[in-house]
Design a protein around this motif. Sequence first.
Motif, PDB file in Angstrom:
ATOM      1  N   THR A  64       0.868  -1.270   0.082  1.00  0.00           N
ATOM      2  CA  THR A  64      -0.074  -0.018  -0.149  1.00  0.00           C
ATOM      3  C   THR A  64       1.016   1.317  -0.052  1.00  0.00           C
ATOM      4  OG1 THR A  64       0.031  -0.170   2.353  1.00  0.00           O
ATOM      5  CG2 THR A  64      -1.878  -1.218   1.315  1.00  0.00           C
ATOM      6  N   ALA A 106      -0.447   1.984  -4.418  1.00  0.00           N
ATOM      7  CA  ALA A 106      -1.617   1.216  -3.919  1.00  0.00           C
ATOM      8  C   ALA A 106      -2.188   1.549  -2.959  1.00  0.00           C
ATOM      9  CB  ALA A 106      -0.856  -0.347  -3.658  1.00  0.00           C
ATOM     10  N   GLU A 107      -3.614   1.376  -2.949  1.00  0.00           N
ATOM     11  CA  GLU A 107      -4.717   1.727  -1.875  1.00  0.00           C
ATOM     12  C   GLU A 107      -5.531   0.762  -1.661  1.00  0.00           C
ATOM     13  OE1 GLU A 107      -7.361   5.159  -2.570  1.00  0.00           O
ATOM     14  OE2 GLU A 107      -6.455   5.194  -4.613  1.00  0.00           O
ATOM     15  N   ASP A 108      -5.940   0.672  -0.270  1.00  0.00           N
ATOM     16  CA  ASP A 108      -7.027  -0.454  -0.116  1.00  0.00           C
ATOM     17  C   ASP A 108      -8.567   0.455  -0.352  1.00  0.00           C
ATOM     18  OD1 ASP A 108      -5.738  -2.507   0.759  1.00  0.00           O
ATOM     19  OD2 ASP A 108      -5.248  -1.516   2.880  1.00  0.00           O
ATOM     20  N   ARG A 114      -7.884  -4.018  -3.681  1.00  0.00           N
ATOM     21  CA  ARG A 114      -6.833  -2.907  -3.866  1.00  0.00           C
ATOM     22  C   ARG A 114      -6.429  -2.529  -4.992  1.00  0.00           C
ATOM     23  NH1 ARG A 114      -2.917  -5.745  -1.132  1.00  0.00           N
ATOM     24  NH2 ARG A 114      -3.551  -4.829   0.864  1.00  0.00           N
ATOM     25  N   LYS A 115      -6.514  -1.346  -5.002  1.00  0.00           N
ATOM     26  CA  LYS A 115      -6.315  -0.267  -6.582  1.00  0.00           C
ATOM     27  C   LYS A 115      -4.841  -0.059  -6.655  1.00  0.00           C
ATOM     28  CE  LYS A 115      -8.283   3.386  -6.998  1.00  0.00           C
ATOM     29  NZ  LYS A 115      -9.202   4.581  -7.104  1.00  0.00           N
ATOM     30  N   TYR A 116      -4.150  -0.249  -7.796  1.00  0.00           N
ATOM     31  CA  TYR A 116      -2.883   0.122  -8.141  1.00  0.00           C
ATOM     32  C   TYR A 116      -3.160   1.258  -9.295  1.00  0.00           C
ATOM     33  CZ  TYR A 116      -1.254  -3.830  -5.505  1.00  0.00           C
ATOM     34  OH  TYR A 116      -0.826  -4.610  -4.555  1.00  0.00           O
ATOM     35  N   HIS A 141     -11.241  -8.418  -3.749  1.00  0.00           N
ATOM     36  CA  HIS A 141     -10.789  -9.260  -2.749  1.00  0.00           C
ATOM     37  C   HIS A 141     -12.263 -10.054  -2.447  1.00  0.00           C
ATOM     38  CE1 HIS A 141      -7.361  -7.093  -0.900  1.00  0.00           C
ATOM     39  NE2 HIS A 141      -6.906  -7.418  -2.101  1.00  0.00           N
ATOM     40  N   GLU A 217      -2.879 -10.582  -6.456  1.00  0.00           N
ATOM     41  CA  GLU A 217      -1.765  -9.946  -6.118  1.00  0.00           C
ATOM     42  C   GLU A 217      -0.545 -10.961  -5.428  1.00  0.00           C
ATOM     43  OE1 GLU A 217      -2.884  -6.049  -3.942  1.00  0.00           O
ATOM     44  OE2 GLU A 217      -4.433  -7.808  -3.408  1.00  0.00           O
TER      45      GLU A 217
END
Length: 291
Positions: A64, A106-108, A114-116, A141, A217
């Motif tokens: 993240t 990256a962020e939850d 999770r988005k990149y 997820h 991932e």
Amino acid sequence: MGLRIIVVLAVLMGVTGSPTTTVRPETTSVDTAAHPNSIPEMAEETGQNEVFSEEEAAEDVMATGELNPNHYPAQRAAKVVQHYLTTRYGSPYRLFGLHRVHSGNAEDVGDSGRKYQLEISVHEIISNTTQKCSAEVFFPHGQKQESPQVQASCEELLNISTKAQEEALYQQYKMNQTLLSAQNLPDSHGHIEPDMKLLWHLGIVASSFIMLKESSENTLYNMAQVANITQLETEKEQLKFNCHTLLHDMVSQEILHWKLLFAWSPAEGVKVLQMEQLPHCQHCEKPPNTN
């Protein structure tokens, strides 16, 4: 024989098989004729690899915030973009490779995934054209694995026209008096007969549908080999092929066998009609780390 094939191909492709290794971009060189599924920036000229520090290993787990472009979280997400572009726009005359990851974040997204966000360079292998692209990859997820969702902006690469070459090849394959078939592309020495290369390219594009669908991932897929491919009778102006492909998951070091039925025409592109993972080979050895 299978082990020798994989070792030769690993050297040919220039990829790193251990998820606990990294390299520095200033020590790399890019072979523009490399396999389109290779990751040039992850193989050092010396063939030696540096071990992650504790901080780097933690990043590999957390994945993240701002990412190191050379570490596995960013590389995995960027590799998915390559598979996405190949499934959408690939052809016997247009293949995409991951050239370099410039930056990543990256962020939850709540509990949904999770988005990149990525800035990468994508290389169109055949025309030897490289372009910097922006991309977004979302890994859902949940209890049931879902395919990643991808958006990518690479207009310059997509403007490369291959219609004339594709139409000529389509007519050639369509008029074949003897249906094509081939095995072991490449062979144990990394060799492909010139008249089989475009058939191999079709196998790469078709295999990218599997790699995109199965990516998460925790995976990093390359196509290792087209074990065999056979042309079938043309139906509704679509050329059809049966294909047995070998995929290499760089994280688990497993070689996965998949059976494919796919169609191709210049108008419709490659369409995978059926895909089936074959049983794991209990007697097959895993390939060594491909340094």
